[in-house]
Design a protein around this motif. Sequence first.
Motif, PDB file in Angstrom:
ATOM      1  N   MET A   1      46.819  36.643  45.588  1.00 27.58           N
ATOM      2  CA  MET A   1      46.532  36.536  44.169  1.00 27.58           C
ATOM      3  C   MET A   1      46.625  35.069  43.768  1.00 27.58           C
ATOM      4  O   MET A   1      47.581  34.398  44.073  1.00 27.58           O
ATOM      5  CB  MET A   1      47.558  37.340  43.385  1.00 27.58           C
ATOM      6  N   HIS A   2      45.622  34.557  43.114  1.00 27.43           N
ATOM      7  CA  HIS A   2      45.575  33.145  42.795  1.00 27.43           C
ATOM      8  C   HIS A   2      45.823  32.902  41.311  1.00 27.43           C
ATOM      9  O   HIS A   2      45.349  33.631  40.466  1.00 27.43           O
ATOM     10  CB  HIS A   2      44.217  32.563  43.174  1.00 27.43           C
ATOM     11  N   ARG A   3      46.579  31.844  41.022  1.00 31.71           N
ATOM     12  CA  ARG A   3      46.715  31.415  39.631  1.00 31.71           C
ATOM     13  C   ARG A   3      45.410  30.780  39.201  1.00 31.71           C
ATOM     14  O   ARG A   3      44.716  30.143  39.980  1.00 31.71           O
ATOM     15  CB  ARG A   3      47.851  30.391  39.506  1.00 31.71           C
ATOM     16  N   ARG A   4      45.047  30.899  37.927  1.00 27.09           N
ATOM     17  CA  ARG A   4      43.766  30.393  37.472  1.00 27.09           C
ATOM     18  C   ARG A   4      43.838  28.914  37.148  1.00 27.09           C
ATOM     19  O   ARG A   4      44.817  28.424  36.614  1.00 27.09           O
ATOM     20  CB  ARG A   4      43.298  31.196  36.249  1.00 27.09           C
ATOM     21  N   ALA A   5      42.756  28.224  37.487  1.00 24.53           N
ATOM     22  CA  ALA A   5      42.762  26.764  37.370  1.00 24.53           C
ATOM     23  C   ALA A   5      42.371  26.297  35.982  1.00 24.53           C
ATOM     24  O   ALA A   5      41.324  25.710  35.771  1.00 24.53           O
ATOM     25  CB  ALA A   5      41.823  26.171  38.409  1.00 24.53           C
ATOM     26  N   PHE A   6      43.204  26.574  34.970  1.00 28.73           N
ATOM     27  CA  PHE A   6      42.903  26.094  33.639  1.00 28.73           C
ATOM     28  C   PHE A   6      43.600  24.756  33.366  1.00 28.73           C
ATOM     29  O   PHE A   6      43.416  24.159  32.321  1.00 28.73           O
ATOM     30  CB  PHE A   6      43.274  27.120  32.565  1.00 28.73           C
ATOM     31  N   LEU A   7      44.401  24.290  34.317  1.00 26.06           N
ATOM     32  CA  LEU A   7      44.967  22.946  34.248  1.00 26.06           C
ATOM     33  C   LEU A   7      44.701  22.274  35.586  1.00 26.06           C
ATOM     34  O   LEU A   7      44.522  22.936  36.591  1.00 26.06           O
ATOM     35  CB  LEU A   7      46.490  22.996  33.994  1.00 26.06           C
ATOM     36  N   ALA A   8      44.676  20.971  35.611  1.00 16.74           N
ATOM     37  CA  ALA A   8      44.380  20.279  36.862  1.00 16.74           C
ATOM     38  C   ALA A   8      45.291  19.072  37.040  1.00 16.74           C
ATOM     39  O   ALA A   8      44.864  17.975  37.322  1.00 16.74           O
ATOM     40  CB  ALA A   8      42.924  19.845  36.886  1.00 16.74           C
ATOM     41  N   ARG A   9      46.579  19.310  36.865  1.00 15.84           N
ATOM     42  CA  ARG A   9      47.543  18.250  37.057  1.00 15.84           C
ATOM     43  C   ARG A   9      48.431  18.600  38.227  1.00 15.84           C
ATOM     44  O   ARG A   9      48.742  19.744  38.452  1.00 15.84           O
ATOM     45  CB  ARG A   9      48.419  18.057  35.811  1.00 15.84           C
ATOM     46  N   SER A  10      48.850  17.601  38.983  1.00 11.88           N
ATOM     47  CA  SER A  10      49.723  17.847  40.115  1.00 11.88           C
ATOM     48  C   SER A  10      50.692  16.678  40.233  1.00 11.88           C
ATOM     49  O   SER A  10      50.389  15.669  40.834  1.00 11.88           O
ATOM     50  CB  SER A  10      48.925  17.994  41.414  1.00 11.88           C
ATOM     51  N   VAL A  94      58.078  24.332  55.513  1.00 13.47           N
ATOM     52  CA  VAL A  94      58.115  23.055  56.238  1.00 13.47           C
ATOM     53  C   VAL A  94      59.200  22.123  55.716  1.00 13.47           C
ATOM     54  O   VAL A  94      59.322  20.991  56.174  1.00 13.47           O
ATOM     55  CB  VAL A  94      56.740  22.345  56.175  1.00 13.47           C
ATOM     56  N   GLY A  95      59.996  22.584  54.763  1.00 19.94           N
ATOM     57  CA  GLY A  95      61.140  21.817  54.303  1.00 19.94           C
ATOM     58  C   GLY A  95      60.876  20.830  53.201  1.00 19.94           C
ATOM     59  O   GLY A  95      61.719  19.985  52.898  1.00 19.94           O
ATOM     60  N   LYS A  96      59.720  20.928  52.537  1.00 21.43           N
ATOM     61  CA  LYS A  96      59.461  20.040  51.401  1.00 21.43           C
ATOM     62  C   LYS A  96      60.240  20.464  50.163  1.00 21.43           C
ATOM     63  O   LYS A  96      60.371  19.684  49.213  1.00 21.43           O
ATOM     64  CB  LYS A  96      57.968  20.004  51.089  1.00 21.43           C
ATOM     65  N   ALA A  97      60.730  21.683  50.160  1.00 21.39           N
ATOM     66  CA  ALA A  97      61.568  22.189  49.073  1.00 21.39           C
ATOM     67  C   ALA A  97      62.516  23.213  49.661  1.00 21.39           C
ATOM     68  O   ALA A  97      62.156  23.944  50.592  1.00 21.39           O
ATOM     69  CB  ALA A  97      60.721  22.817  47.973  1.00 21.39           C
ATOM     70  N   LEU A  98      63.719  23.265  49.122  1.00 23.50           N
ATOM     71  CA  LEU A  98      64.682  24.256  49.601  1.00 23.50           C
ATOM     72  C   LEU A  98      64.315  25.645  49.116  1.00 23.50           C
ATOM     73  O   LEU A  98      64.467  26.637  49.821  1.00 23.50           O
ATOM     74  CB  LEU A  98      66.088  23.892  49.123  1.00 23.50           C
ATOM     75  N   ILE A  99      63.821  25.701  47.887  1.00 19.04           N
ATOM     76  CA  ILE A  99      63.481  26.978  47.278  1.00 19.04           C
ATOM     77  C   ILE A  99      62.290  26.749  46.352  1.00 19.04           C
ATOM     78  O   ILE A  99      62.022  25.615  45.924  1.00 19.04           O
ATOM     79  CB  ILE A  99      64.684  27.550  46.483  1.00 19.04           C
ATOM     80  N   GLY A 100      61.550  27.804  46.068  1.00 17.62           N
ATOM     81  CA  GLY A 100      60.402  27.651  45.189  1.00 17.62           C
ATOM     82  C   GLY A 100      59.966  28.969  44.601  1.00 17.62           C
ATOM     83  O   GLY A 100      60.483  30.035  44.969  1.00 17.62           O
ATOM     84  N   VAL A 101      59.012  28.886  43.682  1.00 14.82           N
ATOM     85  CA  VAL A 101      58.435  30.072  43.057  1.00 14.82           C
ATOM     86  C   VAL A 101      56.988  30.196  43.522  1.00 14.82           C
ATOM     87  O   VAL A 101      56.205  29.259  43.387  1.00 14.82           O
ATOM     88  CB  VAL A 101      58.489  29.991  41.522  1.00 14.82           C
ATOM     89  N   ALA A 102      56.643  31.341  44.089  1.00 13.70           N
ATOM     90  CA  ALA A 102      55.272  31.646  44.481  1.00 13.70           C
ATOM     91  C   ALA A 102      54.698  32.621  43.473  1.00 13.70           C
ATOM     92  O   ALA A 102      55.420  33.442  42.900  1.00 13.70           O
ATOM     93  CB  ALA A 102      55.228  32.245  45.883  1.00 13.70           C
ATOM     94  N   SER A 103      53.393  32.554  43.261  1.00 13.77           N
ATOM     95  CA  SER A 103      52.800  33.382  42.213  1.00 13.77           C
ATOM     96  C   SER A 103      52.900  34.864  42.518  1.00 13.77           C
ATOM     97  O   SER A 103      53.041  35.675  41.612  1.00 13.77           O
ATOM     98  CB  SER A 103      51.342  32.991  41.985  1.00 13.77           C
ATOM     99  N   SER A 104      52.852  35.250  43.811  1.00  8.46           N
ATOM    100  CA  SER A 104      52.854  36.680  44.121  1.00  8.46           C
ATOM    101  C   SER A 104      53.266  36.934  45.561  1.00  8.46           C
ATOM    102  O   SER A 104      53.247  36.029  46.408  1.00  8.46           O
ATOM    103  CB  SER A 104      51.468  37.280  43.873  1.00  8.46           C
ATOM    104  N   PRO A 105      53.636  38.179  45.892  1.00  9.88           N
ATOM    105  CA  PRO A 105      54.079  38.508  47.247  1.00  9.88           C
ATOM    106  C   PRO A 105      53.019  38.310  48.315  1.00  9.88           C
ATOM    107  O   PRO A 105      53.356  38.053  49.480  1.00  9.88           O
ATOM    108  CB  PRO A 105      54.467  39.994  47.140  1.00  9.88           C
ATOM    109  N   ASP A 106      51.733  38.428  47.961  1.00 10.73           N
ATOM    110  CA  ASP A 106      50.728  38.287  49.000  1.00 10.73           C
ATOM    111  C   ASP A 106      50.668  36.867  49.540  1.00 10.73           C
ATOM    112  O   ASP A 106      50.341  36.656  50.709  1.00 10.73           O
ATOM    113  CB  ASP A 106      49.350  38.757  48.511  1.00 10.73           C
ATOM    114  N   GLN A 107      51.029  35.869  48.715  1.00  8.90           N
ATOM    115  CA  GLN A 107      51.119  34.500  49.220  1.00  8.90           C
ATOM    116  C   GLN A 107      52.186  34.399  50.311  1.00  8.90           C
ATOM    117  O   GLN A 107      51.987  33.738  51.327  1.00  8.90           O
ATOM    118  CB  GLN A 107      51.473  33.534  48.091  1.00  8.90           C
ATOM    119  N   VAL A 108      53.303  35.048  50.063  1.00  5.06           N
ATOM    120  CA  VAL A 108      54.418  34.990  51.016  1.00  5.06           C
ATOM    121  C   VAL A 108      54.073  35.775  52.277  1.00  5.06           C
ATOM    122  O   VAL A 108      54.311  35.309  53.402  1.00  5.06           O
ATOM    123  CB  VAL A 108      55.705  35.528  50.366  1.00  5.06           C
ATOM    124  N   ALA A 109      53.509  36.960  52.109  1.00  7.94           N
ATOM    125  CA  ALA A 109      53.131  37.780  53.258  1.00  7.94           C
ATOM    126  C   ALA A 109      52.092  37.069  54.119  1.00  7.94           C
ATOM    127  O   ALA A 109      52.176  37.085  55.355  1.00  7.94           O
ATOM    128  CB  ALA A 109      52.587  39.126  52.785  1.00  7.94           C
TER     129      ALA A 109
END
Length: 359
Positions: A1-10, A94-109
């Motif tokens: 499941m993808h978040r929608r690209a209504f912003l483009a900042r990173s 890969v260790g760029k963050a200790l913990i994070g928030v993913a948009s949905s379980p399918d990303q993790v799976a």
Amino acid sequence: MHRRAFLARSLGGLVLLGGGSALLAACSGSDGESTGGSDGPRSLTFRLSYTHGVSFAGTYLAIADGFYAAQGFDTVELVEGGPTATPTPIDVAVGKALIGVASSPDQVATARLNGGAGVKIVGALYQKNPYCVTSLASSPIRTPQDMVGKTIGVQAVNETVWAAFLAGAGVDPASVRTVPVQFDPTPLTAGEVDGWFSFVTNEPVTLAAAGHAVTTLLLADHGYPLVAQVYVADESSLAGDRRADVLACLTAEIEGWIAAIKDPDRAATIAIEQYAPDLGLDAAVQSEIARVQTGLVVTDDTRRSGIMTVTDELVAQNIATLADSGLDITAEDLFDLSLLAEIYETRPELATALADVAG
């Protein structure tokens, strides 16, 4: 499941606890750990699922109100995601963050099954998936069956979710006219489509603010049970000496989200003024989004057991839904909810802190 690209900042932001300023710098090591010794400065790298906004207000308040500091963290680096960013599970693996928030379980799976990542879900903020079908109140779509014979605008990045929803709701795809759209809901207000695929925290709120009466059909209420905004950590952290840091982070997050849910106006204010001051966000709209968001976080189950917890039944439903999408994974491989159990056993007052809050 993808978040929608209504912003483009990173951007990445290092928040200094107590100071509240955002710096484009990083002081944590490559493994997302503290740069200091056991008695030195302790920092945390935290990966957001998308760009800054009120959807991360609980994290902001956890910093502002000293909950992270109380857990021993001197600094918290908030690394934004976005439409071109590497998925959160990969950055955590890969260790760029200790913990994070993913948009949905399918990303993790997907990261585990296809990428070999050793990441697991340690909690789910949204008990209900935010996807919905928005319609005008003058011609409401309240049930999946109401879509039969109607035209629904669906963005290309959401076609997989849309197909899974139709299958789960028992709606023949041939009975609904699906047309490709972008992210501006003008086709709905112009009568070009009968329904609009969106997040319940986005278009329905902005359309209502613009004077359009709308009705929403939440996918989670009609056969699409995937949780969302899931907290992710690597197995090596959960089993090693960094487990205590993950535990401390989750504790601060719980306290921050309790504060955000109890005061949505303040949640909107800190998101706008301190983290997204250049986006021209409307305070009233952001406050309403925060209130709508509460309905995804606070349920009968989380009022009893605490926010971010996931019942065995809901876990099973998520595993089944992922399998229907071709992601065959076991609950044991995808979820580790033991840290939440430990937190709420130690701090039972946190489990019932939102018992009187309406969902």
